[in-house]
Design a protein around this motif. Sequence first.
Motif, PDB file in Angstrom:
ATOM      1  N   THR A   1       0.720  -1.260   0.049  1.00 20.46           N
ATOM      2  CA  THR A   1       0.096  -0.075   0.171  1.00 20.46           C
ATOM      3  C   THR A   1       0.794   1.378  -0.071  1.00 20.46           C
ATOM      4  N   TYR A   2       2.237   1.282   0.163  1.00 14.42           N
ATOM      5  CA  TYR A   2       3.062   2.452   0.011  1.00 14.42           C
ATOM      6  C   TYR A   2       3.908   2.583  -1.378  1.00 14.42           C
ATOM      7  N   ASN A   3       4.179   3.778  -1.696  1.00 14.79           N
ATOM      8  CA  ASN A   3       4.970   4.269  -2.811  1.00 14.79           C
ATOM      9  C   ASN A   3       6.600   3.847  -2.563  1.00 14.79           C
ATOM     10  N   ASN A   4       7.040   3.840  -1.365  1.00 10.07           N
ATOM     11  CA  ASN A   4       8.341   3.731  -1.002  1.00 10.07           C
ATOM     12  C   ASN A   4       9.040   2.390  -1.412  1.00 10.07           C
ATOM     13  N   PHE A   5      10.373   2.524  -1.398  1.00 15.53           N
ATOM     14  CA  PHE A   5      11.416   1.509  -1.787  1.00 15.53           C
ATOM     15  C   PHE A   5      12.288   1.499  -0.575  1.00 15.53           C
ATOM     16  N   LYS A   6      11.911   0.888   0.334  1.00 20.86           N
ATOM     17  CA  LYS A   6      12.416   1.142   1.830  1.00 20.86           C
ATOM     18  C   LYS A   6      13.848   0.043   1.876  1.00 20.86           C
ATOM     19  N   ARG A   7      14.888   0.768   2.429  1.00 17.30           N
ATOM     20  CA  ARG A   7      16.462   0.006   2.513  1.00 17.30           C
ATOM     21  C   ARG A   7      16.146  -0.316   3.867  1.00 17.30           C
ATOM     22  N   ASN A   8      16.481  -1.781   3.996  1.00 17.80           N
ATOM     23  CA  ASN A   8      16.506  -2.415   5.600  1.00 17.80           C
ATOM     24  C   ASN A   8      17.829  -3.188   5.874  1.00 17.80           C
ATOM     25  N   CYS A   9      17.927  -3.281   6.961  1.00 17.01           N
ATOM     26  CA  CYS A   9      18.911  -4.198   7.638  1.00 17.01           C
ATOM     27  C   CYS A   9      18.509  -5.181   8.334  1.00 17.01           C
ATOM     28  N   VAL A  10      18.491  -6.601   7.766  1.00 11.33           N
ATOM     29  CA  VAL A  10      17.982  -7.653   8.335  1.00 11.33           C
ATOM     30  C   VAL A  10      18.875  -8.828   8.651  1.00 11.33           C
ATOM     31  N   ASN A  11      18.410  -9.610   9.311  1.00 10.65           N
ATOM     32  CA  ASN A  11      19.232 -10.803   9.745  1.00 10.65           C
ATOM     33  C   ASN A  11      19.476 -11.713   8.579  1.00 10.65           C
ATOM     34  N   LYS A  12      20.603 -12.087   8.405  1.00 11.99           N
ATOM     35  CA  LYS A  12      21.149 -12.989   7.402  1.00 11.99           C
ATOM     36  C   LYS A  12      20.330 -14.344   7.134  1.00 11.99           C
ATOM     37  N   ASN A  13      19.653 -14.766   7.953  1.00 15.18           N
ATOM     38  CA  ASN A  13      19.110 -15.918   8.039  1.00 15.18           C
ATOM     39  C   ASN A  13      17.761 -15.926   7.449  1.00 15.18           C
ATOM     40  N   ASN A  14      17.084 -14.702   7.364  1.00 14.58           N
ATOM     41  CA  ASN A  14      15.824 -14.205   6.710  1.00 14.58           C
ATOM     42  C   ASN A  14      15.999 -14.867   5.369  1.00 14.58           C
ATOM     43  N   GLY A  15      14.732 -15.287   4.704  1.00 17.81           N
ATOM     44  CA  GLY A  15      14.347 -15.794   3.417  1.00 17.81           C
ATOM     45  C   GLY A  15      13.842 -14.585   2.621  1.00 17.81           C
ATOM     46  N   SER A  16      14.401 -14.181   1.521  1.00 16.83           N
ATOM     47  CA  SER A  16      14.106 -13.020   0.811  1.00 16.83           C
ATOM     48  C   SER A  16      14.244 -13.429  -0.804  1.00 16.83           C
ATOM     49  N   SER A  17      13.608 -12.680  -1.669  1.00 16.37           N
ATOM     50  CA  SER A  17      13.769 -12.831  -3.065  1.00 16.37           C
ATOM     51  C   SER A  17      15.236 -12.227  -3.399  1.00 16.37           C
ATOM     52  N   VAL A  18      15.671 -12.556  -4.770  1.00 15.07           N
ATOM     53  CA  VAL A  18      16.781 -12.121  -5.508  1.00 15.07           C
ATOM     54  C   VAL A  18      16.581 -11.553  -6.797  1.00 15.07           C
ATOM     55  N   ARG A  19      16.935 -10.636  -7.219  1.00 20.04           N
ATOM     56  CA  ARG A  19      16.968  -9.995  -8.533  1.00 20.04           C
ATOM     57  C   ARG A  19      18.380  -9.910  -8.983  1.00 20.04           C
ATOM     58  N   CYS A  20      18.788 -10.120  -9.937  1.00 22.74           N
ATOM     59  CA  CYS A  20      19.979 -10.174 -10.686  1.00 22.74           C
ATOM     60  C   CYS A  20      20.225  -8.878 -11.397  1.00 22.74           C
ATOM     61  N   LEU A  21      21.507  -8.322 -11.493  1.00 25.28           N
ATOM     62  CA  LEU A  21      21.740  -7.109 -11.953  1.00 25.28           C
ATOM     63  C   LEU A  21      23.064  -7.556 -13.155  1.00 25.28           C
ATOM     64  N   LYS A  22      22.970  -7.090 -14.310  1.00 27.31           N
ATOM     65  CA  LYS A  22      23.915  -7.490 -15.470  1.00 27.31           C
ATOM     66  C   LYS A  22      25.175  -6.811 -14.930  1.00 27.31           C
ATOM     67  N   ASP A  23      26.191  -7.720 -15.081  1.00 25.52           N
ATOM     68  CA  ASP A  23      27.786  -7.086 -14.965  1.00 25.52           C
ATOM     69  C   ASP A  23      28.006  -6.032 -15.928  1.00 25.52           C
TER      70      ASP A  23
END
Length: 187
Positions: free
Chosen positions: A165-187
């Motif tokens: 419901t929000y417009n923002n793109f939030k920067r978070n610092c999270v525990n490394k054991n969390n499971g999150s998605s990955v998007r890859c960026l071209k070299d």
Amino acid sequence: MYKTVKIGTQTWMAENLKVTHYTNDSVIPNVTEDYAWHLLNSGAYCDYGNILTISTIYGRLYNWYAVNNGNLCPTGWHVPNDAEWTTLSEYLGGDSIAGCKLKEIGLSHWNATNSSTINETGFTALPSGIRCLDGPYYFINDLGEWWSSSEFDPHYAWQRSINSTYNNFKRNCVNKNNGSSVRCLKD
């Protein structure tokens, strides 16, 4: 094969990663049991709710140790670092509005959205949910989170998120054991 999109000077995958093997052909462990997920200090993935078919749409969830392996994205691609995510956000006008420019339009996958959602980039961010460090799954259809390759400290790393419901793109610092998605960026 993944769809791609060029945003500014960067070329991004336009869908979440779905791999079960690193690029060196070694298997990424699929950890389904909550307590085992909590104890990990090496790379792993899971399907949201341990339901394989969900990953065909939303991609898989990875812990940060899989990201840190360096072999998660296909050859010629990499997991973006925090500065590369910031470059994307700044190109789109900053964290306060970048989310609506990245988020998929409509209610096909999101539980809610707002009139500002325009997906002008073709990034088509999806609400793939998360797996908490102690194992439970939350927020499918309400939240998308994507890892960066940048560490904060020995236990935490940076990532970005978009809420339904929000417009923002939030920067978070999270525990490394969390499971999150990955998007890859071209070299």
